[in-house]
Write a protein that holds these residues in place. Structure first.
Motif, PDB file in Angstrom:
ATOM      1  N   LEU A  13       0.811  -1.238   0.053  1.00 50.74           N
ATOM      2  CA  LEU A  13      -0.099   0.138  -0.167  1.00 50.74           C
ATOM      3  C   LEU A  13       0.843   1.242   0.058  1.00 50.74           C
ATOM      4  O   LEU A  13       0.631   1.993  -0.584  1.00 50.74           O
ATOM      5  N   PHE A  14       1.812   1.157   0.831  1.00 54.00           N
ATOM      6  CA  PHE A  14       2.715   2.400   0.771  1.00 54.00           C
ATOM      7  C   PHE A  14       3.493   2.577  -0.730  1.00 54.00           C
ATOM      8  O   PHE A  14       3.663   3.808  -0.851  1.00 54.00           O
ATOM      9  N   PHE A  15       3.755   1.473  -1.299  1.00 54.78           N
ATOM     10  CA  PHE A  15       4.567   1.592  -2.486  1.00 54.78           C
ATOM     11  C   PHE A  15       3.433   2.057  -3.344  1.00 54.78           C
ATOM     12  O   PHE A  15       3.964   3.284  -4.219  1.00 54.78           O
ATOM     13  N   VAL A  16       2.307   1.724  -3.405  1.00 54.77           N
ATOM     14  CA  VAL A  16       1.418   2.165  -4.557  1.00 54.77           C
ATOM     15  C   VAL A  16       1.088   3.671  -4.351  1.00 54.77           C
ATOM     16  O   VAL A  16       0.904   4.348  -5.230  1.00 54.77           O
ATOM     17  N   LEU A  17       0.901   3.865  -3.068  1.00 58.11           N
ATOM     18  CA  LEU A  17       0.447   5.290  -2.675  1.00 58.11           C
ATOM     19  C   LEU A  17       1.384   6.137  -2.915  1.00 58.11           C
ATOM     20  O   LEU A  17       1.014   7.232  -3.632  1.00 58.11           O
ATOM     21  N   ILE A  21       1.372   9.230  -5.554  1.00 56.94           N
ATOM     22  CA  ILE A  21       1.559  10.755  -5.516  1.00 56.94           C
ATOM     23  C   ILE A  21       2.718  11.158  -6.290  1.00 56.94           C
ATOM     24  O   ILE A  21       2.721  12.446  -6.706  1.00 56.94           O
ATOM     25  N   GLY A  22       3.873  10.253  -6.184  1.00 58.06           N
ATOM     26  CA  GLY A  22       5.128  10.998  -7.097  1.00 58.06           C
ATOM     27  C   GLY A  22       4.768  11.095  -8.427  1.00 58.06           C
ATOM     28  O   GLY A  22       5.118  12.182  -8.904  1.00 58.06           O
ATOM     29  N   PHE A  23       4.097   9.909  -9.065  1.00 58.42           N
ATOM     30  CA  PHE A  23       3.883  10.118 -10.184  1.00 58.42           C
ATOM     31  C   PHE A  23       2.941  11.399 -10.809  1.00 58.42           C
ATOM     32  O   PHE A  23       3.255  12.125 -11.706  1.00 58.42           O
ATOM     33  N   ILE A  24       1.830  11.786 -10.024  1.00 57.07           N
ATOM     34  CA  ILE A  24       0.979  12.908 -10.222  1.00 57.07           C
ATOM     35  C   ILE A  24       1.793  14.162  -9.904  1.00 57.07           C
ATOM     36  O   ILE A  24       1.723  14.985 -10.859  1.00 57.07           O
ATOM     37  N   LEU A  25       2.542  14.089  -8.942  1.00 57.89           N
ATOM     38  CA  LEU A  25       3.453  15.613  -8.599  1.00 57.89           C
ATOM     39  C   LEU A  25       4.331  15.628  -9.727  1.00 57.89           C
ATOM     40  O   LEU A  25       4.695  16.782 -10.269  1.00 57.89           O
ATOM     41  N   ASN A  26       4.963  14.616 -10.255  1.00 57.89           N
ATOM     42  CA  ASN A  26       6.273  14.823 -11.266  1.00 57.89           C
ATOM     43  C   ASN A  26       5.654  14.979 -12.548  1.00 57.89           C
ATOM     44  O   ASN A  26       5.898  15.937 -13.261  1.00 57.89           O
ATOM     45  N   MET A  27       4.192  14.789 -12.674  1.00 64.26           N
ATOM     46  CA  MET A  27       3.553  15.068 -13.954  1.00 64.26           C
ATOM     47  C   MET A  27       2.958  16.425 -14.044  1.00 64.26           C
ATOM     48  O   MET A  27       3.215  17.311 -15.049  1.00 64.26           O
ATOM     49  N   LEU A  28       2.534  16.943 -12.963  1.00 65.23           N
ATOM     50  CA  LEU A  28       1.985  18.368 -12.743  1.00 65.23           C
ATOM     51  C   LEU A  28       2.958  19.382 -12.748  1.00 65.23           C
ATOM     52  O   LEU A  28       2.701  20.295 -13.390  1.00 65.23           O
ATOM     53  N   LEU A  29       4.118  18.980 -11.662  1.00 65.81           N
ATOM     54  CA  LEU A  29       5.059  20.042 -11.742  1.00 65.81           C
ATOM     55  C   LEU A  29       6.233  19.978 -12.695  1.00 65.81           C
ATOM     56  O   LEU A  29       7.113  20.866 -12.763  1.00 65.81           O
ATOM     57  N   LYS A  30       6.129  18.961 -13.659  1.00 59.76           N
ATOM     58  CA  LYS A  30       7.307  18.869 -14.612  1.00 59.76           C
ATOM     59  C   LYS A  30       8.523  18.592 -14.012  1.00 59.76           C
ATOM     60  O   LYS A  30       9.701  19.207 -14.581  1.00 59.76           O
ATOM     61  N   SER A  31       8.787  18.011 -12.863  1.00 54.22           N
ATOM     62  CA  SER A  31       9.865  17.615 -12.312  1.00 54.22           C
ATOM     63  C   SER A  31      10.073  15.811 -12.146  1.00 54.22           C
ATOM     64  O   SER A  31       8.902  15.565 -11.924  1.00 54.22           O
ATOM     65  N   THR A  32      10.990  15.608 -12.354  1.00 57.22           N
ATOM     66  CA  THR A  32      11.099  14.168 -12.405  1.00 57.22           C
ATOM     67  C   THR A  32      11.290  13.458 -10.804  1.00 57.22           C
ATOM     68  O   THR A  32      11.094  12.498 -10.790  1.00 57.22           O
ATOM     69  N   TRP A  33      12.069  14.247 -10.134  1.00 59.63           N
ATOM     70  CA  TRP A  33      12.371  13.682  -8.569  1.00 59.63           C
ATOM     71  C   TRP A  33      11.693  14.235  -7.613  1.00 59.63           C
ATOM     72  O   TRP A  33      12.308  14.233  -6.428  1.00 59.63           O
ATOM     73  N   VAL A  37      12.903  13.653  -3.342  1.00 62.53           N
ATOM     74  CA  VAL A  37      13.619  14.543  -2.579  1.00 62.53           C
ATOM     75  C   VAL A  37      12.759  14.986  -1.554  1.00 62.53           C
ATOM     76  O   VAL A  37      13.441  15.117  -0.336  1.00 62.53           O
ATOM     77  N   PHE A  38      11.393  15.144  -1.676  1.00 60.42           N
ATOM     78  CA  PHE A  38      10.442  15.618  -0.358  1.00 60.42           C
ATOM     79  C   PHE A  38      10.088  14.407   0.346  1.00 60.42           C
ATOM     80  O   PHE A  38       9.438  14.426   1.625  1.00 60.42           O
ATOM     81  N   TYR A  39      10.351  13.232   0.101  1.00 61.46           N
ATOM     82  CA  TYR A  39       9.711  11.968   1.054  1.00 61.46           C
ATOM     83  C   TYR A  39      10.534  11.881   2.240  1.00 61.46           C
ATOM     84  O   TYR A  39       9.831  11.665   3.255  1.00 61.46           O
ATOM     85  N   PRO A  40      11.671  12.391   2.395  1.00 62.62           N
ATOM     86  CA  PRO A  40      12.210  12.483   3.846  1.00 62.62           C
ATOM     87  C   PRO A  40      11.487  13.028   4.932  1.00 62.62           C
ATOM     88  O   PRO A  40      11.312  13.048   5.888  1.00 62.62           O
ATOM     89  N   PHE A  41      10.942  14.264   4.126  1.00 61.49           N
ATOM     90  CA  PHE A  41      10.134  15.300   4.995  1.00 61.49           C
ATOM     91  C   PHE A  41       8.867  14.529   5.314  1.00 61.49           C
ATOM     92  O   PHE A  41       8.262  14.860   6.505  1.00 61.49           O
ATOM     93  N   VAL A  42       8.179  13.888   4.354  1.00 61.99           N
ATOM     94  CA  VAL A  42       6.988  12.940   4.911  1.00 61.99           C
ATOM     95  C   VAL A  42       7.448  12.024   5.971  1.00 61.99           C
ATOM     96  O   VAL A  42       6.474  11.940   6.967  1.00 61.99           O
ATOM     97  N   VAL A  90      10.661   4.853  -7.971  1.00 57.90           N
ATOM     98  CA  VAL A  90      10.079   4.219  -9.083  1.00 57.90           C
ATOM     99  C   VAL A  90       9.297   5.039  -9.968  1.00 57.90           C
ATOM    100  O   VAL A  90       9.294   5.243 -11.362  1.00 57.90           O
ATOM    101  N   ALA A  91       8.405   6.175  -9.457  1.00 58.46           N
ATOM    102  CA  ALA A  91       7.699   7.091 -10.213  1.00 58.46           C
ATOM    103  C   ALA A  91       8.631   7.968 -10.903  1.00 58.46           C
ATOM    104  O   ALA A  91       8.363   8.232 -12.097  1.00 58.46           O
ATOM    105  N   GLY A  92       9.779   8.473 -10.227  1.00 60.30           N
ATOM    106  CA  GLY A  92      10.742   9.233 -10.996  1.00 60.30           C
ATOM    107  C   GLY A  92      11.125   8.531 -12.336  1.00 60.30           C
ATOM    108  O   GLY A  92      11.336   9.335 -13.471  1.00 60.30           O
ATOM    109  N   PHE A  93      11.632   7.023 -12.245  1.00 56.92           N
ATOM    110  CA  PHE A  93      12.095   6.452 -13.456  1.00 56.92           C
ATOM    111  C   PHE A  93      10.972   6.297 -14.563  1.00 56.92           C
ATOM    112  O   PHE A  93      11.316   6.633 -15.734  1.00 56.92           O
ATOM    113  N   VAL A  94       9.824   6.094 -13.926  1.00 60.41           N
ATOM    114  CA  VAL A  94       8.556   5.872 -15.070  1.00 60.41           C
ATOM    115  C   VAL A  94       8.350   7.101 -15.669  1.00 60.41           C
ATOM    116  O   VAL A  94       8.386   7.225 -16.932  1.00 60.41           O
TER     117      VAL A  94
END
Length: 106
Positions: A13-17, A21-33, A37-42, A90-94
């Motif tokens: 569940l954590f992987f998919v979640l 989230i990473g895929f959508i943020l990367n897509m909307l903000l046009k940033s790959t990683w 980068v922000f996951y440690p803050f999470v 993985v979302a960044g690589f995708v």
């Protein structure tokens, strides 16, 4: 104590979640990683159990609670949070591979 099936399901569940989230943020903000980068803050927000405002109003208390929280996490928590981080990576690589393949995505 958390059982092994609960840990395995939580890891998935954590992987998919965080992949989502990473895929959508990367897509909307046009940033790959961005999520990688922000996951440690999470992780810090999950572990410290205090308000984010406390880091500005009382930083010594906030960082001491953060260190205490990080040193007291269990193996199951490390596995779950680690699988979330792997999902974000993985979302960044995708996203990177999709952009190289010609998909512009917003």
């Amino acid at each position: 104590m958390i059982s092994l099936p609960q840990v395995i399901i939580s890891m998935a569940l954590f992987f998919v979640l965080f992949f989502g989230i990473g895929f959508i943020l990367n897509m909307l903000l046009k940033s790959t990683w961005i999520m990688s980068v922000f996951y440690p803050f999470v992780i810090f927000a999950i572990v410290d159990k205090i308000s984010t405002f406390t880091y500005f109003s009382n930083p010594s208390l906030a960082f001491s609670k953060l260190i205490t929280g990080l040193t007291n996490i269990h193996t199951a928590d490390i596995l779950m949070l680690g699988s979330g981080w792997i999902g974000a990576i993985v979302a960044g690589f995708v996203i990177r591979n999709l952009r190289r393949s010609g998909y512009s995505m917003f």
